[in-house]
Design an enzyme around this catalytic site. Structure first.
Site, PDB file in Angstrom:
ATOM      1  N   GLY A  35       0.720  -1.006   0.241  1.00  0.00           N
ATOM      2  CA  GLY A  35      -0.165   0.129  -0.282  1.00  0.00           C
ATOM      3  C   GLY A  35       1.177   1.202  -0.181  1.00  0.00           C
ATOM      4  CB  SER A  36      -0.343   4.753  -0.924  1.00  0.00           C
ATOM      5  OG  SER A  36      -1.139   5.077   0.337  1.00  0.00           O
ATOM      6  N   GLY A  95       1.318  -0.707   6.714  1.00  0.00           N
ATOM      7  CA  GLY A  95       0.349   0.288   6.852  1.00  0.00           C
ATOM      8  C   GLY A  95      -1.365  -0.409   7.236  1.00  0.00           C
ATOM      9  CB  ALA A  96      -3.526   0.941   9.131  1.00  0.00           C
ATOM     10  CE  LYS A 107      -1.711  -4.336   6.587  1.00  0.00           C
ATOM     11  NZ  LYS A 107      -1.929  -3.345   5.795  1.00  0.00           N
ATOM     12  N   GLY A 109      -7.305  -2.372   1.312  1.00  0.00           N
ATOM     13  CA  GLY A 109      -7.753  -2.135   1.074  1.00  0.00           C
ATOM     14  C   GLY A 109      -6.889  -1.976  -0.584  1.00  0.00           C
ATOM     15  N   GLY A 110      -6.137  -2.477  -0.404  1.00  0.00           N
ATOM     16  CA  GLY A 110      -5.133  -2.828  -1.790  1.00  0.00           C
ATOM     17  C   GLY A 110      -6.101  -4.361  -2.220  1.00  0.00           C
ATOM     18  CD  GLU A 116      -2.156  -6.198   3.373  1.00  0.00           C
ATOM     19  OE1 GLU A 116      -1.627  -5.489   2.656  1.00  0.00           O
ATOM     20  OE2 GLU A 116      -3.659  -6.058   4.094  1.00  0.00           O
ATOM     21  CE  LYS A 134      -5.255   6.363   4.916  1.00  0.00           C
ATOM     22  NZ  LYS A 134      -3.947   5.480   4.286  1.00  0.00           N
TER      23      LYS A 134
END
Length: 237
Positions: A35-36, A95-96, A107, A109-110, A116, A134
Protein backbone atom coordinates in the site's frame (compact mmCIF):
# COMPACT_ATOMS: atom_id res chain seq x y z
CA UNK A 1 1.71 19.01 4.84
CA UNK A 2 0.15 16.86 2.13
CA UNK A 3 -1.05 13.32 2.78
CA UNK A 4 1.81 11.97 0.64
CA UNK A 5 4.35 13.98 2.64
CA UNK A 6 2.80 12.68 5.87
CA UNK A 7 3.13 9.10 4.69
CA UNK A 8 6.77 9.54 3.73
CA UNK A 9 7.67 11.26 7.01
CA UNK A 10 5.84 8.73 9.20
CA UNK A 11 7.38 5.79 7.33
CA UNK A 12 10.94 7.15 7.49
CA UNK A 13 10.60 8.11 11.16
CA UNK A 14 9.19 4.68 12.02
CA UNK A 15 12.07 2.81 10.36
CA UNK A 16 14.74 5.01 11.95
CA UNK A 17 13.08 4.86 15.37
CA UNK A 18 12.81 1.08 15.23
CA UNK A 19 16.49 0.85 14.27
CA UNK A 20 17.48 3.26 17.06
CA UNK A 21 15.47 1.24 19.61
CA UNK A 22 17.01 -2.01 18.32
CA UNK A 23 13.67 -3.39 17.18
CA UNK A 24 15.07 -3.59 13.65
CA UNK A 25 18.62 -4.86 13.40
CA UNK A 26 20.87 -6.86 11.09
CA UNK A 27 19.96 -10.47 10.41
CA UNK A 28 16.24 -10.03 11.05
CA UNK A 29 13.34 -11.70 9.26
CA UNK A 30 10.94 -8.87 8.39
CA UNK A 31 7.47 -8.90 6.85
CA UNK A 32 6.85 -6.05 4.41
CA UNK A 33 3.35 -4.86 3.70
CA UNK A 34 1.39 -3.42 0.81
CA UNK A 35 0.00 0.00 0.00
CA UNK A 36 0.78 3.70 -0.23
CA UNK A 37 2.29 3.97 3.28
CA UNK A 38 4.06 0.62 3.24
CA UNK A 39 5.90 1.59 0.02
CA UNK A 40 7.88 4.48 1.57
CA UNK A 41 8.65 2.26 4.58
CA UNK A 42 10.11 -0.38 2.25
CA UNK A 43 12.08 2.28 0.39
CA UNK A 44 13.51 3.72 3.61
CA UNK A 45 14.42 0.25 4.84
CA UNK A 46 16.27 -0.27 1.55
CA UNK A 47 18.22 2.97 2.15
CA UNK A 48 19.39 1.68 5.51
CA UNK A 49 20.47 -1.58 3.91
CA UNK A 50 22.28 0.29 1.13
CA UNK A 51 24.16 2.57 3.56
CA UNK A 52 25.30 -0.39 5.65
CA UNK A 53 23.19 0.33 8.73
CA UNK A 54 21.42 -3.01 8.21
CA UNK A 55 22.79 -6.24 6.81
CA UNK A 56 21.40 -9.67 6.01
CA UNK A 57 17.73 -8.63 6.13
CA UNK A 58 15.40 -11.38 4.98
CA UNK A 59 12.03 -10.10 3.74
CA UNK A 60 8.67 -11.81 3.34
CA UNK A 61 6.27 -9.74 1.24
CA UNK A 62 2.49 -9.53 1.25
CA UNK A 63 1.79 -8.96 -2.45
CA UNK A 64 3.18 -9.18 -5.96
CA UNK A 65 3.51 -5.39 -5.90
CA UNK A 66 5.75 -5.38 -2.84
CA UNK A 67 7.76 -8.26 -4.26
CA UNK A 68 8.43 -6.27 -7.42
CA UNK A 69 9.49 -3.27 -5.31
CA UNK A 70 11.86 -5.38 -3.20
CA UNK A 71 13.41 -6.89 -6.30
CA UNK A 72 13.95 -3.38 -7.70
CA UNK A 73 15.53 -2.25 -4.41
CA UNK A 74 17.60 -5.45 -4.07
CA UNK A 75 15.99 -6.59 -0.82
CA UNK A 76 16.15 -10.41 -0.67
CA UNK A 77 12.64 -11.94 -0.68
CA UNK A 78 11.66 -15.28 0.82
CA UNK A 79 8.50 -17.30 1.38
CA UNK A 80 7.05 -17.96 4.83
CA UNK A 81 7.61 -21.61 3.94
CA UNK A 82 11.34 -21.30 3.24
CA UNK A 83 13.48 -23.12 5.81
CA UNK A 84 15.44 -19.96 6.54
CA UNK A 85 12.17 -18.25 7.57
CA UNK A 86 10.54 -21.28 9.19
CA UNK A 87 7.04 -19.79 9.24
CA UNK A 88 8.02 -17.11 11.75
CA UNK A 89 9.08 -13.44 11.51
CA UNK A 90 10.80 -11.14 13.95
CA UNK A 91 8.81 -8.09 12.87
CA UNK A 92 6.20 -7.06 10.30
CA UNK A 93 5.62 -3.48 9.13
CA UNK A 94 2.60 -2.37 7.13
CA UNK A 95 0.15 0.44 6.50
CA UNK A 96 -3.51 0.60 7.53
CA UNK A 97 -6.85 1.76 6.20
CA UNK A 98 -8.21 2.57 9.68
CA UNK A 99 -6.80 2.49 13.23
CA UNK A 100 -8.93 3.00 16.35
CA UNK A 101 -7.84 4.20 19.84
CA UNK A 102 -7.19 0.60 20.93
CA UNK A 103 -4.95 0.01 17.88
CA UNK A 104 -7.47 -2.29 16.24
CA UNK A 105 -6.81 -2.06 12.52
CA UNK A 106 -8.62 -2.47 9.21
CA UNK A 107 -6.46 -3.54 6.29
CA UNK A 108 -7.17 -4.81 2.81
CA UNK A 109 -7.90 -1.72 0.74
CA UNK A 110 -5.34 -3.05 -1.71
CA UNK A 111 -6.91 -6.54 -1.64
CA UNK A 112 -3.83 -8.09 0.02
CA UNK A 113 -5.40 -8.78 3.43
CA UNK A 114 -4.88 -12.56 3.44
CA UNK A 115 -1.13 -12.46 2.97
CA UNK A 116 -0.92 -9.35 5.16
CA UNK A 117 -2.57 -11.22 8.01
CA UNK A 118 -0.42 -14.34 7.53
CA UNK A 119 2.62 -12.10 7.89
CA UNK A 120 1.28 -9.93 10.74
CA UNK A 121 -0.02 -12.81 12.84
CA UNK A 122 3.21 -14.79 12.53
CA UNK A 123 5.49 -11.95 13.64
CA UNK A 124 6.80 -11.28 17.15
CA UNK A 125 6.15 -7.58 16.65
CA UNK A 126 3.62 -5.90 14.36
CA UNK A 127 4.16 -2.26 13.35
CA UNK A 128 1.67 0.02 11.60
CA UNK A 129 2.59 3.25 9.81
CA UNK A 130 -0.38 5.50 9.05
CA UNK A 131 -1.02 9.12 8.18
CA UNK A 132 -3.43 11.11 10.35
CA UNK A 133 -6.44 10.48 8.08
CA UNK A 134 -6.39 6.78 9.01
CA UNK A 135 -6.94 7.42 12.73
CA UNK A 136 -10.64 7.02 13.62
CA UNK A 137 -12.83 6.66 16.70
CA UNK A 138 -14.38 3.38 15.52
CA UNK A 139 -13.40 1.00 12.75
CA UNK A 140 -15.83 -0.34 10.16
CA UNK A 141 -18.40 2.46 9.98
CA UNK A 142 -16.64 4.73 7.46
CA UNK A 143 -14.09 2.65 5.55
CA UNK A 144 -15.54 -0.54 4.12
CA UNK A 145 -14.10 -3.66 5.77
CA UNK A 146 -12.68 -6.07 3.14
CA UNK A 147 -13.63 -9.73 3.36
CA UNK A 148 -11.82 -12.14 1.04
CA UNK A 149 -14.15 -14.91 -0.11
CA UNK A 150 -14.33 -17.95 -2.34
CA UNK A 151 -16.24 -16.80 -5.43
CA UNK A 152 -18.64 -19.76 -5.37
CA UNK A 153 -19.73 -18.74 -1.85
CA UNK A 154 -20.54 -15.11 -2.66
CA UNK A 155 -24.32 -15.29 -2.14
CA UNK A 156 -24.37 -17.36 1.09
CA UNK A 157 -21.52 -15.30 2.57
CA UNK A 158 -23.32 -12.07 1.67
CA UNK A 159 -26.48 -13.30 3.41
CA UNK A 160 -24.49 -14.30 6.51
CA UNK A 161 -22.79 -10.89 6.66
CA UNK A 162 -26.11 -9.10 6.22
CA UNK A 163 -27.43 -11.14 9.15
CA UNK A 164 -24.60 -9.56 11.19
CA UNK A 165 -25.94 -6.12 10.23
CA UNK A 166 -23.48 -5.34 7.46
CA UNK A 167 -24.10 -3.81 4.06
CA UNK A 168 -22.15 -5.74 1.40
CA UNK A 169 -20.71 -4.69 -1.98
CA UNK A 170 -18.69 -6.90 -4.31
CA UNK A 171 -15.47 -5.06 -5.19
CA UNK A 172 -15.31 -4.43 -8.93
CA UNK A 173 -12.08 -4.20 -10.90
CA UNK A 174 -10.69 -0.94 -12.30
CA UNK A 175 -9.89 -1.15 -16.02
CA UNK A 176 -11.09 -4.76 -15.82
CA UNK A 177 -14.49 -6.29 -16.46
CA UNK A 178 -15.91 -8.03 -13.41
CA UNK A 179 -14.80 -8.33 -9.78
CA UNK A 180 -11.35 -7.81 -8.32
CA UNK A 181 -9.42 -11.08 -8.17
CA UNK A 182 -6.86 -11.21 -5.37
CA UNK A 183 -3.30 -12.55 -5.62
CA UNK A 184 -4.78 -15.76 -4.19
CA UNK A 185 -7.49 -16.11 -6.85
CA UNK A 186 -10.37 -15.03 -4.60
CA UNK A 187 -12.93 -12.19 -4.56
CA UNK A 188 -13.49 -9.30 -2.14
CA UNK A 189 -16.69 -8.22 -0.43
CA UNK A 190 -16.45 -4.72 1.06
CA UNK A 191 -18.80 -4.33 4.02
CA UNK A 192 -19.96 -1.45 6.22
CA UNK A 193 -21.91 -1.07 9.46
CA UNK A 194 -24.13 1.87 10.36
CA UNK A 195 -23.33 1.43 14.06
CA UNK A 196 -19.99 0.54 15.72
CA UNK A 197 -19.22 -3.14 16.27
CA UNK A 198 -16.71 -4.97 18.45
CA UNK A 199 -13.89 -5.61 15.95
CA UNK A 200 -12.30 -8.46 17.92
CA UNK A 201 -15.58 -10.38 18.24
CA UNK A 202 -16.55 -9.60 14.65
CA UNK A 203 -13.20 -10.85 13.35
CA UNK A 204 -13.98 -14.26 14.85
CA UNK A 205 -17.61 -14.29 13.72
CA UNK A 206 -16.82 -13.40 10.12
CA UNK A 207 -13.95 -15.87 9.91
CA UNK A 208 -16.33 -18.63 11.07
CA UNK A 209 -18.57 -18.18 8.01
CA UNK A 210 -18.08 -20.98 5.48
CA UNK A 211 -16.68 -19.50 2.28
CA UNK A 212 -14.80 -16.66 3.99
CA UNK A 213 -11.06 -16.89 3.46
CA UNK A 214 -10.06 -13.96 5.69
CA UNK A 215 -11.40 -10.69 7.07
CA UNK A 216 -9.64 -7.32 7.19
CA UNK A 217 -10.00 -6.76 10.95
CA UNK A 218 -6.54 -7.07 12.57
CA UNK A 219 -7.11 -7.32 16.35
CA UNK A 220 -5.14 -10.32 17.62
CA UNK A 221 -1.54 -9.07 17.39
CA UNK A 222 -1.81 -5.48 18.60
CA UNK A 223 0.66 -3.27 16.73
CA UNK A 224 2.91 -0.42 17.63
CA UNK A 225 1.40 2.45 15.63
CA UNK A 226 3.35 5.35 14.16
CA UNK A 227 1.11 8.20 13.01
CA UNK A 228 0.96 11.99 13.01
CA UNK A 229 -0.72 14.40 15.41
CA UNK A 230 -2.53 17.65 14.59
CA UNK A 231 0.76 19.59 14.79
CA UNK A 232 2.38 17.35 12.15
CA UNK A 233 4.58 15.58 14.69
CA UNK A 234 5.16 11.84 14.28
CA UNK A 235 3.91 10.02 17.36
CA UNK A 236 4.19 6.42 18.53
CA UNK A 237 1.45 4.68 20.46
Amino acid sequence: MTQTEQKELVAATAIDTLIKNKKIFSGMKIGLGTGSTAVPAVKHLAKRIADGTLKDIKAVVTSFGTQNLCEELEIPVYSMNDKIIGGHLDLAIDGADEVDPDNNVIKGGGAALLREKIVAYNADQFVIVADSTKVVDTVGTKFRLPVEIIGEARVPVTKALEALGAECVLREGVKKCGPVITDNGNQILDILWKEPVNPCMMEDKINSIVGVVEVGFFTKNKPIVFTMDSDCNVIQR
